[in-house]
Design an enzyme around this catalytic site. Structure first.
Site, PDB file in Angstrom:
ATOM      1  N   LYS A  76     -18.380 -39.361 -62.094  1.00  0.00           N
ATOM      2  CA  LYS A  76     -17.327 -39.348 -61.074  1.00  0.00           C
ATOM      3  C   LYS A  76     -17.986 -39.537 -59.713  1.00  0.00           C
ATOM      4  O   LYS A  76     -19.084 -39.005 -59.471  1.00  0.00           O
ATOM      5  CB  LYS A  76     -16.580 -38.014 -61.145  1.00  0.00           C
ATOM      6  CG  LYS A  76     -15.395 -37.895 -60.195  1.00  0.00           C
ATOM      7  CD  LYS A  76     -14.642 -36.585 -60.385  1.00  0.00           C
ATOM      8  CE  LYS A  76     -13.450 -36.463 -59.445  1.00  0.00           C
ATOM      9  NZ  LYS A  76     -12.687 -35.215 -59.657  1.00  0.00           N
ATOM     10  N   SER A 151      -7.617 -35.317 -60.204  1.00  0.00           N
ATOM     11  CA  SER A 151      -8.316 -36.327 -59.437  1.00  0.00           C
ATOM     12  C   SER A 151      -9.332 -37.142 -60.222  1.00  0.00           C
ATOM     13  O   SER A 151      -9.743 -38.205 -59.773  1.00  0.00           O
ATOM     14  CB  SER A 151      -9.019 -35.666 -58.261  1.00  0.00           C
ATOM     15  OG  SER A 151     -10.080 -34.846 -58.720  1.00  0.00           O
ATOM     16  N   SER A 175      -8.063 -31.048 -62.262  1.00  0.00           N
ATOM     17  CA  SER A 175      -8.527 -32.434 -62.128  1.00  0.00           C
ATOM     18  C   SER A 175      -9.330 -32.985 -63.289  1.00  0.00           C
ATOM     19  O   SER A 175      -9.639 -34.176 -63.311  1.00  0.00           O
ATOM     20  CB  SER A 175      -9.359 -32.587 -60.852  1.00  0.00           C
ATOM     21  OG  SER A 175      -8.530 -32.590 -59.724  1.00  0.00           O
TER      22      SER A 175
END
Lengths: 488, 95
Positions: A76, A151, A175
């Site tokens: 990420k 997210s 998330s």
């Protein structure tokens, strides 16, 4: 090759079925050919990936390989990667080439993993749909009109689109678990303090925790084996032994007591969602687990408490983005205040600005006791609910999300609509507990997630329960029809 | 709790955020909705509850006061917007 799990690839590399360079090249080609449909990557680090793959193959040839040597994955874009662009999904960091590695990036490098690049995300991890990224929305491979969740939407979409077998992710209010649910995957958010936060760009430091998104619980255990552990560089990281999380996957779950919080099976949760989750619980009963209804009476206070604590902490954390030492700086600042205000005004997107402002307001003189202190008191009430529940049960289960993946634009008009999306996930972050989401069914051809909540540092039991479900069902093997879109 | 437009401008200023005047009304509406959401907390009796700062109630770990980091100034300044002689440059602060 691209539909293989981390465990498959690890075994194939050991058996000499193919080399790390071969699978790395295969996935890099696939990303180039198909990721424009999903927008899951912000940066593809082809050169570094091939260098890591060659080094891994050399290590294997020298007889010095273990489980992760040469296995591809991706990070990420919230994790700092030395020499590689690290944007956190923001214009503010659109020129930020990190000068060091996050601890978990270093851990994967040391384990011999091959990082293919950096994955898209909501700006500074603030969002539940991956629509707030400066680099554009990420699309759900199950239906590209729908969001992948957020997210960690890029992490989930990349794994669902079979561009990587697993990815790092982070979870401040859901998330990891919500995107895993929306994309039919396995997501793990460990206990607060289990994994180092060093080099993970901070959003709300008392809630943030790094974890993973993979296809299976076995892969999730392999990722946690690399990530977990004490790190002197993170003062909130806990000094505790790390077990081999793969060693207990096959333990029997006979006699496991599952708590079902009545607040998670509300009357406004659709009958279809309830049914999928109930079916999953029945599977557990068939495997010998016992079910007990429990109550988490302060559940309704989790979102209000979160939207004080997280914005307050983000307003402090993001003050370092000031246009002085790194990141975006506005053109021709007139004075220092103009430099701060325009760099931040131009560099941050609207949702980030909203949260900074809510936080600054809640922390401002005269309001601290009414907001931040109050929220921290409510936080303890929420934690106590779980502490009491775990006196009676071993694990708690319920839906991960109120609905399957929604359409892009459906919840962007009022931020509060988006916030309510995290109703079942957010309390765990406030309590600091570990949680997982595994795919347990479908509604209208979209995956539904089952959330598993464990006691502190009980990731081994969570992974064991998730793995046993995946041994008895095949929901985790279902994949979107990618050929329909990409032709390959 | 509803904010007025001047409060929105003040909070933006406090946050060092330049906000377009045309967007103030939208911020006013959205921030007021968020504050309405969090105002649910005010109805909860927390008089006997200790605030919780760390999920495991851990305290700050201490270490010996010895140098453990090397100086990486030149390396870190390579990504700075503007530097000179090892300093970060900003517009003049003191006249």
């Amino acid at each position: 090759m691209h539909n293989k799990t981390i465990a498959d690839i690890s075994r194939d590399l050991a058996a000499g079925e193919y080399s790390s360079v071969e699978i790395t090249e295969h996935l890099l080609t696939r990303i180039k050919q198909t990721d424009h449909h999903y927008n899951s990557f912000i940066t593809v680090s082809e050169e570094q990936a091939l260098a890591q793959a060659k080094a891994a193959d050399a290590r294997r040839a020298a007889g010095d390989a273990d489980a992760w040597t040469g296995v591809p994955m991706a990070h990420k874009d919230i994790f700092c990667t030395n020499g590689v662009l690290t944007t956190c999904g923001s214009k503010m960091l659109s020129n930020f080439v990190a000068p060091y590695n996050a601890t978990i990036v270093e851990n994967f490098n040391n384990a011999g993993a091959v990082s293919l690049g950096k994955l898209n995300m909501d700006e500074f991890a603030m969002g539940s749909s991956n629509e707030s990224s400066f680099y554009g929305a990420v699309k759900n491979p199950w239906d590209t009109d729908r969001v992948p969740g957020g997210s960690s939407g890029g992490s989930a979409a990349a794994v669902a689109a079979q561009l990587v077998p697993g990815a790092t992710a982070s979870d401040t209010g859901g998330s990891i678990r919500q995107p895993a649910a929306f994309c039919g995957l396995t997501g793990l958010k460990p206990t607060y303090g289990r994994v180092s936060r060093w080099g993970m760009i901070a959003y709300a430091s008392s809630l943030d925790q790094a974890g993973s998104i993979t296809r299976t619980a076995e892969d999730s255990a392999m990722m946690l084996n690399v990530m977990a552990g004490f790190d002197a560089k993170d003062s909130t990281c806990m000094e505790r032994d790390v077990p081999d999380y793969t060693a207990t996957l096959n333990d029997s779950i006979e006699g496991l007591t599952i708590g079902l919080p009545k607040e998670y099976f509300r009357s406004d949760l659709s009958a279809d969602m309830q049914q999928q989750v109930r079916n999953a619980i029945s599977e557990y009963e068939k495997m010998g687990a016992r079910v007990k209804e429990i109550s988490l009476p302060n559940t309704h206070l989790a979102i209000p408490a979160y939207y004080i604590i997280a914005p307050a902490e983000c307003s402090a954390n993001l003050s370092r983005m000031d246009g002085v030492r790194f990141g975006y700086r506005c053109e021709n600042p007139q004075d220092i205040n103009d430099l701060y205000k325009r760099s931040r005004g131009e560099g941050f997107g609207i949702e980030v600005k909203r949260r900074i402002m809510v936080g600054a307001y809640a922390l401002s003189a005269g309001f601290y006791d009414a907001y931040y202190k109050k929220a921290q008191q409510v936080r303890r009430l929420i934690k106590n609910d779980f502490v009491n529940a775990f006196k009676e049960v071993d694990i708690i289960m319920g839906p991960t999300t109120p609905t399957p993946a929604f359409k892009r634009g459906e919840k962007t008009a009022d931020p509060v609509d988006m916030y309510l999306e995290d109703i079942f996930t957010i309390a765990l972050n406030l309590a600091g507990l570990p949680g997982m989401s595994i795919s347990c069914g479908q509604v209208n051809n979209l995956p539904v997630g089952l959330q598993l909540i464990g006691n502190y540092f009980d990731e081994g039991r969570l992974l064991n329960a998730a793995h046993q479900f995946q041994q008895h069902t095949d929901w985790h093997l279902k994949t979107p029809d990618l050929k329909n879109l990409t032709g390959i | 709790m509803a904010l007025d437009q001047q409060q929105v401008r003040d909070i933006a200023d406090l946050s060092r955020l330049q906000i377009d005047e045309a967007q103030i009304a939208e911020y006013q509406k959205n921030l007021s909705n968020i504050l309405d959401l969090v105002d649910q907390l005010s109805a909860v009796d927390t008089s006997a509850v200790e605030p919780m700062a760390h999920p495991l109630d851990a305290v700050q770990r201490l270490r010996a006061d010895i140098v453990t980091e090397e100086n990486h100034r030149d390396h870190f300044q390579q990504i700075a917007p503007q530097t000179e002689n090892g300093y970060y440059l900003v517009p003049r602060v003191v006249e």
